[in-house]
Design a protein around this motif. Sequence first.
Motif, PDB file in Angstrom:
ATOM      1  N   MET A 119      32.039  39.401  45.937  1.00 40.07           N
ATOM      2  CA  MET A 119      32.483  38.923  44.619  1.00 40.07           C
ATOM      3  C   MET A 119      33.999  39.006  44.477  1.00 40.07           C
ATOM      4  O   MET A 119      34.658  38.038  44.094  1.00 40.07           O
TER       5      MET A 119
ATOM      6  N   THR B 231      37.545  35.752  44.984  1.00 44.11           N
ATOM      7  CA  THR B 231      38.493  35.315  43.952  1.00 44.11           C
ATOM      8  C   THR B 231      39.870  35.961  44.048  1.00 44.11           C
ATOM      9  O   THR B 231      40.889  35.272  43.919  1.00 44.11           O
TER      10      THR B 231
ATOM     11  N   VAL C  21      30.856  32.661  44.106  1.00 45.54           N
ATOM     12  CA  VAL C  21      31.049  33.426  42.875  1.00 45.54           C
ATOM     13  C   VAL C  21      29.786  33.413  42.033  1.00 45.54           C
ATOM     14  O   VAL C  21      29.313  34.458  41.549  1.00 45.54           O
TER      15      VAL C  21
ATOM     16  N   TYR D 234      35.608  40.300  37.552  1.00 50.55           N
ATOM     17  CA  TYR D 234      35.509  40.260  39.011  1.00 50.55           C
ATOM     18  C   TYR D 234      36.128  41.484  39.679  1.00 50.55           C
ATOM     19  O   TYR D 234      35.907  41.696  40.872  1.00 50.55           O
TER      20      TYR D 234
END
Length: 315
Positions: free
Chosen positions: A76, A80, A107, A284
């Motif tokens: 995860m 990002t 994601v 995140y």
Amino acid sequence: MSDSNTTNFINPSTFILLGIPGLEAARLWISIPFCAMYTIAVLGNFTILFIVKRESSLHGPMFYFLCMLAVTDLVMSTSTIPKMLSIFWFNSREISFSACLTQMYFVLSFSGMESGILVAMAFDRYVAICNPLRYSTILTNSAVAKIGLAVLLRSGILALPYPFLVRRWPYCRTNIIPHFYCGHIAVVKLACGDIRISSYYGLFDLFSQIGMDVFFISMSYTLILWAIFHLPTKDARLKTFGTCISHISAILALYVPDFFSSLIQRFGHNVPLHFLLLITSLYYLLPPVLHPIIYGVRTKQIRDRLLQLFTHKWT
């Protein structure tokens, strides 16, 4: 808009990620805590995986689920944050259309997977407290593997329509995404077709995954609390409830940032975009950072093995 400009964006080869619009002047300072948190997340989750793999006494259902959570947290955050940091540090804002769809899929699928693993961990606590004598027969290694596979397949399959829907829309406005990653809503807003099916599917996915997961977690803890309140002594109740604290903290670390992010996106029309993106980034980063800290501090077996590892290294 002219036909030539429209044609340019029908099938964009690249998108441009702006990072966090409005905070360009402070992006170096913003990158420092984000980089530190990402480093802690990577080191913390790899430490959990290393300790559980090394110690055979930790080869049990609860720790297997914890390893699944650690892997999910790593994917995860890695999906990002490195791209965000590259935008902040190197102004590397371009991302290919295929890479954008891949990032979106990872994601969405792993965020659903993380929620599913928390349901599995709630079931583990339910069996341990409400059916302790049958714990080893219910949660066998085979059962844990099947639960993990079910969570993986559910999240992976439900996330598949997103990139396919995004790929079929025509893009005739711009290829600039005012975000630090290829979020589903951020991308489909650039399309010039009727995107209602994407919105409807997003709501369906939200209720079928997160909604059902919250329901099952709530049911599990209702039964757990019922069993705890019927224990004969206060010490027994506190000790039993103490075994759930780590899991409850992990649930809050995941759902609270997600709840506030969703709330602000839907009702905070006057909220500045940069504030919304900062809240989204916490979704995140916080769980991958907090989960290994929570389980490292609250779980005696992991805490003891970690202390043994460091004391052995320095003696």
